[in-house]
Design a protein around this motif. Structure first.
Motif, short mmCIF file in Angstrom:
data_model
loop_
_atom_site.label_atom_id
_atom_site.label_comp_id
_atom_site.label_asym_id
_atom_site.label_seq_id
_atom_site.Cartn_x
_atom_site.Cartn_y
_atom_site.Cartn_z
N ARG A 80 0.77 -1.21 -0.11
CA ARG A 80 -0.16 -0.15 0.02
C ARG A 80 0.95 1.30 -0.09
O ARG A 80 0.53 2.27 -0.61
CB ARG A 80 -0.80 0.09 1.42
CG ARG A 80 -2.09 1.41 1.44
CD ARG A 80 -2.88 0.77 0.24
NE ARG A 80 -4.08 1.82 0.21
CZ ARG A 80 -5.07 1.76 -0.34
NH1 ARG A 80 -5.14 0.93 -1.30
NH2 ARG A 80 -6.11 2.99 -0.36
N GLY A 81 2.19 1.28 0.67
CA GLY A 81 2.69 2.49 1.06
C GLY A 81 4.31 2.36 0.84
O GLY A 81 4.93 3.19 1.28
N GLY A 82 4.86 1.35 0.14
CA GLY A 82 6.04 0.99 -0.08
C GLY A 82 6.61 0.92 1.45
O GLY A 82 6.13 0.38 2.14
N ILE A 83 8.01 0.99 1.31
CA ILE A 83 8.92 0.60 2.61
C ILE A 83 8.19 1.60 3.72
O ILE A 83 8.16 0.96 5.07
CB ILE A 83 10.30 1.00 2.54
CG1 ILE A 83 10.74 -0.25 1.75
CG2 ILE A 83 11.09 0.98 3.82
CD1 ILE A 83 12.24 0.04 0.95
N PRO A 84 7.95 2.91 3.67
CA PRO A 84 7.37 3.47 4.76
C PRO A 84 6.15 3.07 5.28
O PRO A 84 5.85 2.99 6.51
CB PRO A 84 7.10 5.15 4.17
CG PRO A 84 8.33 5.24 2.95
CD PRO A 84 8.26 3.98 2.31
N GLY A 85 5.29 2.63 4.47
CA GLY A 85 4.04 2.09 4.73
C GLY A 85 4.27 0.72 5.37
O GLY A 85 3.56 0.42 6.56
N ILE A 198 8.17 -2.45 -4.89
CA ILE A 198 9.41 -2.72 -4.61
C ILE A 198 10.41 -3.10 -6.02
O ILE A 198 9.79 -3.94 -6.66
CB ILE A 198 9.61 -3.89 -3.57
CG1 ILE A 198 9.33 -3.37 -2.23
CG2 ILE A 198 11.39 -4.22 -3.29
CD1 ILE A 198 9.70 -2.26 -1.70
N SER A 199 11.53 -2.33 -6.31
CA SER A 199 12.16 -2.74 -7.37
C SER A 199 12.98 -4.05 -7.22
O SER A 199 13.32 -4.37 -6.18
CB SER A 199 13.03 -1.76 -7.51
OG SER A 199 14.10 -1.54 -6.83
N ALA A 203 15.00 -5.23 -3.78
CA ALA A 203 14.71 -6.62 -3.17
C ALA A 203 16.12 -7.09 -2.96
O ALA A 203 16.44 -7.78 -2.01
CB ALA A 203 13.97 -7.28 -4.04
N THR A 204 17.01 -7.21 -4.15
CA THR A 204 18.27 -7.61 -3.94
C THR A 204 19.22 -7.32 -2.93
O THR A 204 19.80 -7.98 -2.04
CB THR A 204 18.86 -7.64 -5.42
OG1 THR A 204 18.24 -8.11 -6.38
CG2 THR A 204 20.40 -8.33 -5.54
N ILE A 205 19.00 -5.80 -2.72
CA ILE A 205 19.80 -5.38 -1.64
C ILE A 205 19.33 -5.77 -0.13
O ILE A 205 20.19 -6.17 0.56
CB ILE A 205 19.57 -3.74 -1.81
CG1 ILE A 205 20.53 -3.30 -3.01
CG2 ILE A 205 20.32 -3.10 -0.38
CD1 ILE A 205 20.11 -1.80 -3.20
N LEU A 317 13.38 -10.13 4.54
CA LEU A 317 12.94 -11.18 3.78
C LEU A 317 11.82 -10.84 2.90
O LEU A 317 11.50 -11.06 1.73
CB LEU A 317 12.59 -12.30 4.55
CG LEU A 317 13.86 -13.11 5.29
CD1 LEU A 317 13.40 -14.19 6.29
CD2 LEU A 317 14.50 -13.69 4.05
N VAL A 318 10.68 -10.29 3.45
CA VAL A 318 9.56 -9.77 2.65
C VAL A 318 9.87 -9.00 1.76
O VAL A 318 9.51 -9.00 0.54
CB VAL A 318 8.35 -9.03 3.36
CG1 VAL A 318 7.25 -8.48 2.90
CG2 VAL A 318 7.79 -10.04 4.72
N ILE A 319 10.56 -7.88 2.07
CA ILE A 319 11.21 -6.78 1.00
C ILE A 319 11.89 -7.54 -0.16
O ILE A 319 11.82 -7.37 -1.19
CB ILE A 319 11.96 -5.70 1.43
CG1 ILE A 319 10.93 -4.88 2.34
CG2 ILE A 319 12.52 -4.68 0.55
CD1 ILE A 319 11.92 -3.76 3.30
N GLY A 320 12.73 -8.55 0.18
CA GLY A 320 13.66 -9.03 -0.57
C GLY A 320 12.77 -10.31 -1.51
O GLY A 320 13.45 -10.53 -2.61
#
Length: 401
Positions: A80-85, A198-199, A203-205, A317-320
């Motif tokens: 919904r709001g990217g990493i800040p979300g 998320i790009s 995600a790789t980072i 892990l979720v972001i990646g």
């Protein structure tokens, strides 16, 4: 980004925080109940996503190690709001129970002397009931069939017989290999929409950072001989290696804080029992342990370090994994490995149920009857966990003091 876009993003993040703060204050019942609350709030009521997309995110969170309901909240905030979300969702859902458990830890000694041993012993007894219920439910789901039942029993024996930290890692690794070789999960041909928040670079980072910390923190802790670094390392590895979430964190945390001498067994089980009465994620038990430690820092700073460390792997892990999930979920060997790992975590929980949960709480027939009564409240009367905790603690305080 224009001022209008910044304002819109800020409003969206604030909205996410307020929604998850309410859920963090009212979502009793553990991970399964949390996932139901999330579905009602975000699929049925707010229609932020459809049922299929929700199921896809849920499949990802159940596949990854870590606390499934917290990861689901992070994934919803991320979508919904990217990493800040994602950060807003995590803080809103986690802070209410974390704050209460930290305050309980800070007043534990005074509360114990004022209430008497019976009241605090009630928390240990209700832990027996809660873990027994979780063990039965997880066993039905993850240990069905002779192969997975055998993995569960061997895993329980391995955790008991092997050195704590390395033993748990070896058990999980062994079960994953056995799953890949001898078990077969049902194929899943459903398709997931591409995630645009998320790009793949980001995600790789995140994945590189996850594995870098997992490898580097133990080396840094050994070299630095610093308690704050060791505390962060231990809780980070717990968050990174626990499959199944929820109650499965119990044996990992026990090996990290009780066997190291940071927290007594009695304090550990009292805090675990108190955590059952809290809304929000069970992993906030880490805040109680960080605050209760006999090392420095403890208190609020210790709670903050432990809490940040145990949830950081879930974030990374979720972001990646989210942008790569469609490809990852169809890898048959990974799904087979997960069957073995899930059977192993039931074994780990079985070992923890025997020690320290049972051995530290059940000392006589009265203890057994109270624990059995608490289990009946949970399974037969189907009371929510917080109410079963309250009844058991009051009963123990009156009759066992």
């Amino acid at each position: 980004m224009t001022n209008q876009e910044v304002q819109k993003t800020s409003n969206s993040v604030w909205t996410i925080f307020k929604i998850f703060l309410r859920l963090g204050c009212t979502s009793f019942g553990g991970p399964i109940a949390h996932l139901g609350f999330f579905r009602t709030e975000f699929v049925e009521k707010r229609q932020w996503l459809d049922a299929k997309r929700y199921a896809d995110l849920l499949a990802l969170c159940q596949f990854l190690p870590g606390p499934a309901s917290s990861q689901m909240g992070i994934a919803l905030g991320l979508s919904r709001g990217g990493i800040p979300g994602a950060l807003a969702a995590f803080l809103g859902f986690t802070l209410p129970s974390a704050i209460v458990l930290t305050l309980f830890a800070l007043t534990y000694a005074q509360v114990g002397s004022h209430w008497g041993e019976g009241w605090l012993h009630g928390f240990k007894l209700v832990s027996v009931a809660v873990v027994a219920q979780a063990l039965w439910a997880m066993g039905k789901n993850f240990s069905s069939g002779w192969q997975r039942a055998l993995i569960t029993l061997l895993s329980a024996a391995g955790v008991i017989l092997l050195p704590p930290a390395i033993g748990q890692i070896l058990v999980i690794a062994f079960a994953g290999v056995i799953g890949m070789c001898f078990l077969r999960a049902a194929p899943d041909n459903s398709q997931q929409e591409e995630n645009a928040t998320i790009s793949k670079r980001t995600a790789t980072i995140a994945l590189i950072l996850f594995f870098t910390l997992l490898i580097a923190l133990p080396l840094l802790a050994k070299a630095a001989q610093s308690y704050p670094v060791t505390l962060f390392d231990n809780f980070y590895r717990t968050g990174a290696l626990v499959f199944g979430g929820g109650h499965v964190v119990l044996p990992l945390l026990e090996s990290q804080v009780v066997q190291s001498g940071w927290v007594s067994e009695a304090t550990f089980l009292t805090g675990y029992g108190a955590t059952q009465a809290m809304p929000g994620p069970l992993f906030t038990f880490a805040a109680f342990l960080g605050a209760s430690s006999n090392q420095v820092p403890s208190g609020c700073l210790g709670a903050s370090i432990a809490l940040a460390a145990i949830f950081l792997p879930a974030f990374l892990l979720v972001i990646g994994a989210l942008p790569f999930w469609e490809r990852l979920r169809h890898q048959q060997y990974l799904k087979n490995a997960l069957l073995g790992i899930n059977a192993a975590v039931v074994g780990m929980l079985l070992a923890a149920f025997y020690h320290p949960v049972w051995t530290s709480a059940i000392h006589n027939v009265s203890d057994f009857l109270v624990a059995a009564g608490a289990l009946a409240l949970l399974t037969l009367a189907r009371l929510p966990a917080w109410l079963a905790v309250l009844i058991t603690v009051i009963f123990s305080g009156i009759f066992l003091s």
